[in-house]
Every structure is written in C-alpha cells, then in structure tokens.
Design an enzyme around this catalytic site. Sequence first.
Site, PDB file in Angstrom:
ATOM      1  CD  GLU A  68      -1.448  -2.394   1.839  1.00 34.88           C
ATOM      2  OE1 GLU A  68      -0.212  -2.515   2.025  1.00 34.88           O
ATOM      3  OE2 GLU A  68      -2.264  -3.276   2.127  1.00 34.88           O
ATOM      4  N   PRO A 280      10.869 -15.156  -1.050  1.00 31.95           N
ATOM      5  CG  PRO A 280      11.816 -16.407   0.642  1.00 31.95           C
ATOM      6  CD  PRO A 280      12.168 -15.519  -0.498  1.00 31.95           C
ATOM      7  NE  ARG A 281       3.804  -9.943   1.540  1.00 30.23           N
ATOM      8  CZ  ARG A 281       3.610  -8.794   0.916  1.00 30.23           C
ATOM      9  NH1 ARG A 281       4.287  -8.517  -0.182  1.00 30.23           N
ATOM     10  NH2 ARG A 281       2.749  -7.921   1.360  1.00 30.23           N
ATOM     11  CG  LEU A 321      12.678  -6.463   3.975  1.00 37.00           C
ATOM     12  CD1 LEU A 321      12.702  -5.586   5.221  1.00 37.00           C
ATOM     13  CD2 LEU A 321      11.248  -6.790   3.588  1.00 37.00           C
ATOM     14  N   GLY A 322      12.711  -5.351  -0.298  1.00 39.55           N
ATOM     15  CA  GLY A 322      12.634  -4.271  -1.268  1.00 39.55           C
ATOM     16  C   GLY A 322      13.357  -4.496  -2.575  1.00 39.55           C
ATOM     17  CD  GLU A 323      18.074  -6.627  -2.990  1.00 38.83           C
ATOM     18  OE1 GLU A 323      19.021  -5.967  -3.445  1.00 38.83           O
ATOM     19  OE2 GLU A 323      18.196  -7.787  -2.557  1.00 38.83           O
ATOM     20  CG  ASN A 348       1.132  -5.099  -7.771  1.00 37.97           C
ATOM     21  OD1 ASN A 348       0.391  -5.236  -8.736  1.00 37.97           O
ATOM     22  ND2 ASN A 348       1.822  -3.991  -7.558  1.00 37.97           N
ATOM     23  CB  SER A 350       0.925  -3.992 -11.988  1.00 32.49           C
ATOM     24  OG  SER A 350       1.318  -3.480 -10.730  1.00 32.49           O
ATOM     25  CD  GLU A 351       5.680  -4.550  -7.258  1.00 35.12           C
ATOM     26  OE1 GLU A 351       5.991  -3.615  -6.513  1.00 35.12           O
ATOM     27  OE2 GLU A 351       5.684  -5.740  -6.885  1.00 35.12           O
TER      28      GLU A 351
END
Length: 544
Positions: A68, A280-281, A321-323, A348, A350-351
């Site tokens: 979000e 992984p999430r 994280l974030g990659e 998501n 769309s990424e």
Amino acid sequence: MAWERGELVYKIYRALTYGLSPLIHLHLRWRKFRGLEHPFRWRERLGIPSISRPRGPLFWFHAVSLGEGMSAIPVIKCCVERRPDVTVLMTTTTTSAFEVLKHQLPKNVIYQFSPVDTPGAIDAFLRYWKPSAIILMESELWPNLIIGAAKNKIALALLNARISANSYDSWSQPFIIPLTSLMLSKFLLILPLSTTQAIRFQLLQCPPFIINFCGDLKYAVGNIDTSEGDQRALKELHVQLTNRKVWMASSIHKGEEKVMLGVHNALNQIHPDIITIIVPRHPQHGEQIALELEKDGVRVALRSRHDKLMPGTNIYVVDTLGELQKFYRLTPIAVIGGSFLPGSAGHNISEAAAAGCAILTGPYIGHFSQMATQMQRLNPLSVLQVSGHILVEALNNLLSDAKILEARRAAAKQAYHALSFGITENVWSLLDFHIIRIALAHRGSRIAHLHGCKLMDDLNFPQLLLIVRDSYISTFLLPQIVLSDICLPRCFMSKGQAKRTRIFQGRPQTEVYHKYQEEQQKLFPVRLLKARNEEHDNPNGVHL
C-alpha cells in the site's frame, strides 16, 4: 436514527479502546521485544513524535504495509512537486515497509510510524501534527482516527479503496453498520479499486456522490531506486544468468516453497541448466528455506550472504527486503506466489508486467482477480492462471519455446502500459479538486459543514448503487428495493442534463445516466465549486 445509532456505537468503541490502552501499550512493548516493532521508534505508535513539525499546512498519507505504501508514493511525489507549500507526512505500520520506503520517498517527506487506534494515541498525533488533509490507502478504516479527524475539521480521502469479503461481513453486522455508515460519511473522496468494491462501499451506506473511479494505483508503482553497489551486484548476477534457463517464484508464503521446490526438481530433470529464483514474502522465511535445502545436500545461493551462482548451484534465494522489482528485471518468467494454497489472496501482478515478465499465478488471488481480469481482457496472453499440478507443464512450455515466451512477455507489458497510462494524473486531479483545494482554501469551514450533515438519513444511501463504466456514471436501484424520494447533490448535474424524475413507490427506475467526466470538465473548477457552495443554501439538491 442511523446517525445517532452510529454515534452511540462509536462511544462504546472509544470507551473500549480507552480501557484497553494499557494492554495495547504492553503489547507494543512485547512486539518490540520480538523484533516486530522498531527498537528506537516504537513510541511513535503511541502518537509520540520523533521529529519537529514544520510550519504551514501538512498532508498526512497513511498505508499499513509495503504494498500500500508503494502505491502511495507516485501520488506523494506528485504532491511534493505541485504543492511545494505543503509538508507531506507519511506513516506506515510495519517495519518492513519502513525499511524500504524510507529510501524511496522524496527527501523532504516526513516519515513516522502510524499511531494505534486508541483515543490517547490518535488525539496526541492529531494535536501535534495538525494535518489539513488525511489520505488513507486501501482498507484503513479506523473509527478513532476517522471520527477524530472529522471533529478536528480535517479533510479525509480513501485511495485504492477496497473491502474484502470477510471485512464486508464484519462491517455489515447489524450492530456495527451504524458505525460503518458514520465513518464513511466523514470522507470527501473515495476511489474504489473496482465496480464491485464501489457496490460494497455503498451497501455499507457510503454516500455515492463521494465515489469516483480512476484505476488501480498499483499500476503506477514506479521503479525502486538502486544504489551503485546494488547495481554492480545485479549486473554480475545478470552475467551469471546469461545462457541459462531462468524462472522466479516471487512473494511465496509458508507452505508454497514445497510446491515451488517440487516444480524446480521436475524442471531440473528436463533442463539441467535451470536456475530457480525464490523470493519469499518475508526474508526470514528465505533463510529457513536455504537451511533446510542445505541440510538435504542441495547447493543454494543466498542473497544476504552475497553468494555467487557457482557451477552446480540451481537455486537462488532472495532473503532481502525491497528487491523484488530488481529481480523481475533479471528473469523472463515470474510465478506470483501467495496464490497456490487455499485461503491465499494473491499479490501485485503489475510489477512483473512492468518488467516484461511472462506472468503465471495460482487460482487463489483475492482482490487481485480484478487486475488479472483487466489484463486478460486487453490481451489473453498477459496472465496465465494455473493450479500447482499444472505449473510444471506451463513453465516447461515457456522454457522450451522462445516464441511463446516472448509473446507472453510482450502481452504482459502491453497490458501494463495500457492500464497504467494516466492513473497518477487522474488520482491527483481528483485529490486536488475534492480534498486539497478545499482543505487549503477553507481551512476547515467547508469540511466542518459536510461532517455535520446527517447525510445517511436524508438520502437513504443503502438503497442507491453508483456504478461507473468508462466515462459514465450510472445509478442502479436494486430490484427488490422500493424508493419514494432520492436526492442527489446538484454538483453532479448540469441544468441542461439533469433529469428531474421522481421515483414513486412500486415503480423503481433501473437506470439513469449522467455523463460525469464531460460535465465535470464543463463545471471545473469555478462553476462546480460554486454549485457545491450553493448546496449549503439548498441542501435538498436536485430531485431525481
């Protein structure tokens, strides 16, 4: 009356959250001890700031977690560029979102953790930051926050608004729905994800004239900034992946690794040079996967250890994280996790589409089914939904036939570009018109009047459904509902096209069209604002 019942339920909720505040405080300390809250900034969750507030107007954007928060960034950047006189405050709840978003936000944006929904934390937060407007993302409906903002004459907006089926069942309970109706009446703008979501909001007694449509902000998520060191490492990895068959399982949840590793083993028999990238999430889950595989004698490269893909290594685990977006650019095929086990809700799509990946997803994708359907309508090859036992065959077809793979990659990118075009601009236009101009120009007087109106009782909103298709707004009445008199504010009609039709009992009218976008262009900005102000003098508006 519905309004008074809502106020009563809210008083009960406020008393309960006030009484539970000490326990919530202890719970936050326990989460901090377990590493689930920030070790130094966890007090921000109690409404205690860690930075001084600048002078001037301030807009507060709030998102619960990373997904979000990423959706909010394009709008925040737009706000920073176009309204340099306004300070932007961004809050999230999770530490994972904090670690990623703090590097992606513009430098002059203030970043804090969001306060818990207790009277003390919310009141302290609003008293200190004094926001002129609050923009919430997706499903962040918190009674103390929303009612507190209304009492402080703060404009409220809900972007990418959605309510899951389970949440809808909860919010529509007979005892709870007066509170739900009261909360939704405090918003000046709600932008739902889809027609289905709009219907859910209106069945929860949301005023239909505050609902607008502009598309899914998840399509507008931009590229994550990459440091020079990371860019070098990714280039090295790209070289190592050259001339090898590559696919990626992204955002997988616990339990799904068994499905993905089973698929990897089957594909490894067909394509010995295959590389499976597992993202992984949650990063700690990646460490667990690597340890279990290494115990079984499987060679694994781990991202956090900066391992290289040596000969004989076929699995690369990304436990950072974030990659995710960076790795989408390295792989031609993306299998979106969180969708292969019952009860999952997807992630998501769309990424991966933006990066030009061929996209596969499982059957359990929750509200992301709207995104998948939109992309498939534009190009049937853009998204392939498969179950776990068919995944091996689907991946093998893509890995074995370069033409099929390229067709699916091109289809996904084409669908993404078509659906993402103009979304940020559309959201900003609606936000600027319905929230920002009112919040800055009237400094609460207009907003206070709206928050004080007993809209629910006057307009019987549960009986009205507002559905947007393309550039038209349609008003539908449920067949079983009989209406005697409905009023719609005049700001949605011009004098020439307003249909003055009275709906008599037993004779429900099924459809009334208003060419909304065309009318808004004609009226915007002066005439529509004037019509809205005239509504104060004649609150009955235009009768249908």
